[in-house]
Design an enzyme around this catalytic site. Structure first.
Site, short mmCIF file in Angstrom:
data_model
loop_
_atom_site.label_atom_id
_atom_site.label_comp_id
_atom_site.label_asym_id
_atom_site.label_seq_id
_atom_site.Cartn_x
_atom_site.Cartn_y
_atom_site.Cartn_z
N LYS A 1 -4.95 -9.74 -6.79
CA LYS A 1 -6.25 -9.79 -6.08
C LYS A 1 -7.18 -8.41 -6.17
O LYS A 1 -6.78 -7.40 -6.59
CB LYS A 1 -6.10 -9.90 -4.49
CG LYS A 1 -6.24 -8.21 -3.70
CD LYS A 1 -6.24 -8.55 -2.08
CE LYS A 1 -6.50 -7.48 -1.43
NZ LYS A 1 -7.64 -7.23 -0.66
N LYS B 1 -10.45 -2.92 -3.01
CA LYS B 1 -10.98 -1.55 -3.04
C LYS B 1 -10.08 -0.62 -3.36
O LYS B 1 -10.67 0.29 -4.16
CB LYS B 1 -11.44 -1.13 -1.69
CG LYS B 1 -12.51 -2.04 -0.99
CD LYS B 1 -12.92 -1.36 0.30
CE LYS B 1 -14.07 -2.03 0.98
NZ LYS B 1 -13.62 -3.20 1.83
N LYS C 1 0.79 -1.13 0.08
CA LYS C 1 -0.02 0.23 0.02
C LYS C 1 0.73 1.18 -0.07
O LYS C 1 0.32 2.20 -0.56
CB LYS C 1 -0.84 0.10 1.10
CG LYS C 1 -2.17 -1.14 0.92
CD LYS C 1 -3.01 -1.01 2.18
CE LYS C 1 -4.38 -1.81 2.00
NZ LYS C 1 -5.48 -1.65 2.82
P1 ATP Z 1 -8.00 -2.23 0.56
O1 ATP Z 1 -7.50 -2.69 -0.69
O2 ATP Z 1 -8.23 -1.00 0.86
O3 ATP Z 1 -7.20 -3.12 1.57
P2 ATP Z 1 -9.79 -4.49 0.24
O4 ATP Z 1 -10.50 -4.66 -0.79
O5 ATP Z 1 -8.60 -5.46 1.11
O6 ATP Z 1 -9.27 -3.05 0.53
P3 ATP Z 1 -10.85 -4.68 3.01
O7 ATP Z 1 -11.65 -4.12 3.94
O8 ATP Z 1 -9.25 -4.38 3.65
O9 ATP Z 1 -10.88 -4.63 1.58
O10 ATP Z 1 -11.19 -6.34 3.50
C1 ATP Z 1 -12.18 -6.81 4.16
C2 ATP Z 1 -11.99 -8.45 3.96
O11 ATP Z 1 -12.01 -8.76 2.62
C3 ATP Z 1 -10.89 -8.92 4.69
O12 ATP Z 1 -11.10 -9.88 5.17
C4 ATP Z 1 -10.24 -9.22 3.27
O13 ATP Z 1 -9.16 -10.31 3.44
C5 ATP Z 1 -11.15 -9.70 2.39
N1 ATP Z 1 -10.76 -9.52 0.85
C6 ATP Z 1 -10.42 -8.34 0.23
N2 ATP Z 1 -10.09 -8.46 -0.89
C7 ATP Z 1 -10.36 -9.83 -1.15
C8 ATP Z 1 -10.14 -10.84 -2.40
N3 ATP Z 1 -9.78 -10.38 -3.52
N4 ATP Z 1 -10.46 -12.12 -2.35
C9 ATP Z 1 -10.99 -12.72 -1.23
N5 ATP Z 1 -11.07 -11.88 0.18
C10 ATP Z 1 -10.78 -10.45 0.06
MG MG Z 2 -7.65 -4.99 2.55
#
Ligand code: ATP
Ligand code: MG
Length: 332
Positions: free
Chosen positions: A195, A198, A112
């Site tokens: 992956k 967000k 990040k």
């Molecule tokens: P950021 O990229 O800002 O960290 P994020 O997409 O990872 O956002 P989070 O709120 O950090 O979202 O994650 C919430 C939950 O979703 C966590 O348990 C994380 O492991 C899971 N998660 C996030 N992206 C994935 C993915 N692509 N596949 C499976 N699980 C995911």
């Molecule tokens: Mg995350």
């Protein structure tokens, strides 16, 4: 009952398909077997710059989506992290137990901060895994449902819990990650080697649950697939089609083997058309349930107030015990 704890950031407004399949579905399932605590982690959200009005709206929106996805306030405790001040308090304690080198090895921070530019990254982004340690330990959680990207942070939690327990006496439960292998990492539709995220995905590669269903269908249909025509699960050689199979299988309950058979001799297009339809069937009621919660902010706020009260009872007890063990003089 064993305890479960997890949190999700309110950063982007809509949750995405990776959040849902990798994490939220497990939250819903664990309500049945665990004393479950789920929170919207607004303290984590401010590790990146947030507009105050957006943060407030997105926090409500996150709670509404969790309820729409199937969290039931009768069967779990749903709350907002900043409503429970013990998170920040135990977070500080955990900061003081963590080695600088140890924190530096967290790959989420490396990823990040690299994306943001190293000198724009905050100290909060650096220490957020340590706040997450406190989040988990406050509830004496046995099980932490997360995606694969969070495994390292749960490992850190275990290390710090053991460190605290051996220095000050047994205080914290040692948690285990609850990671469902098949859906632990859902990939970006345009780049199936990274992956879905967000903060990092391309707009076309990111399936937001609150997108217009037409947009969602279009994103599925224009997902990057692999060379060849055969529909077969092969994560190494066919990452694009394997990702779509995983999504389709989880959404519909059909096994991958059945899907491979069903699409034998058919092209990628046929699979995409059907998956797009399954996605639309899923997101359409999800969107309207989310909207119902947003349209009734009093009910939503009272669910969150009750959740915070239940969470605080547990968190305050754990914090008091930790403070006592550390040797803080009690306030009279
Ligand atoms: P950021 O990229 O800002 O960290 P994020 O997409 O990872 O956002 P989070 O709120 O950090 O979202 O994650 C919430 C939950 O979703 C966590 O348990 C994380 O492991 C899971 N998660 C996030 N992206 C994935 C993915 N692509 N596949 C499976 N699980 C995911
Ligand atoms: Mg995350």
């Amino acid at each position: 009952r064993p305890r479960a704890l997890s949190g999700i950031q309110p950063t982007a407004g809509s949750f995405h398909l990776g959040n849902y399949l990798g994490a939220i579905r497990q939250y819903v399932a664990l309500q049945e077997t665990h004393d479950a605590f789920y929170m919207v982690v607004d303290l984590h959200a401010i590790t990146m710059p947030q507009e105050p009005a957006d943060l407030r709206a997105n926090t409500r929106l996150a709670a509404a989506q969790l309820l729409a996805a199937g969290l039931d306030p009768q069967r779990c405790t749903l709350f907002i992290q900043s409503h429970v001040p013990e998170h920040a308090q135990l977070g500080w304690v955990m900061n003081c137990l963590t080695g600088f080198g140890e924190a530096s090895r967290m790959t989420q921070f490396k990823d990040k901060s690299a994306k943001q530019g190293a000198d724009r990254a905050t100290v909060g982004l650096f220490t957020y895994p340590i706040l997450q340690v406190a989040d988990i330990l406050l509830y004496q959680a046995d099980s932490v449902p997360v995606g694969e990207d969070q495994r390292q942070h749960v490992e850190l939690t275990r290390d710090l819990a053991e460190r605290f327990n051996s220095r000050f006496g047994s205080t914290f439960t040692i948690p285990k990650p609850h990671i469902v292998k098949e859906v632990a990492k859902i990939y970006d539709l345009q780049d199936p080697t990274v992956k879905m995220s967000k903060s990092a995905s391309t707009p076309k590669g990111l399936v937001n649950l609150l997108d217009d269903p037409k947009v969602t269908a279009k994103k599925i249909k224009s997902a990057v697939t692999d060379t060849g025509t055969e529909i077969r699960f092969d994560a190494a050689d066919k990452p694009g089609i394997s990702n779509l199979l995983t999504i389709y299988s989880t959404l519909t309950g059909a096994s991958i083997a059945d899907l491979e058979k069903k699409y034998e001799g058919k092209g990628y297009g046929a699979l995409k058309v059907d998956l797009a339809e399954a996605m639309v069937d899923f997101v359409t009621p999800f969107r309207s349930r989310t909207q119902e919660y947003l349209d009734d902010p009093e009910t939503l706020d009272s669910i969150l107030a009750e959740g915070a009260e239940k969470a605080r009872t547990v968190a305050a007890e754990t914090l008091a015990q930790a403070y006592d063990r550390i040797g803080f003089l009690p306030a009279k």
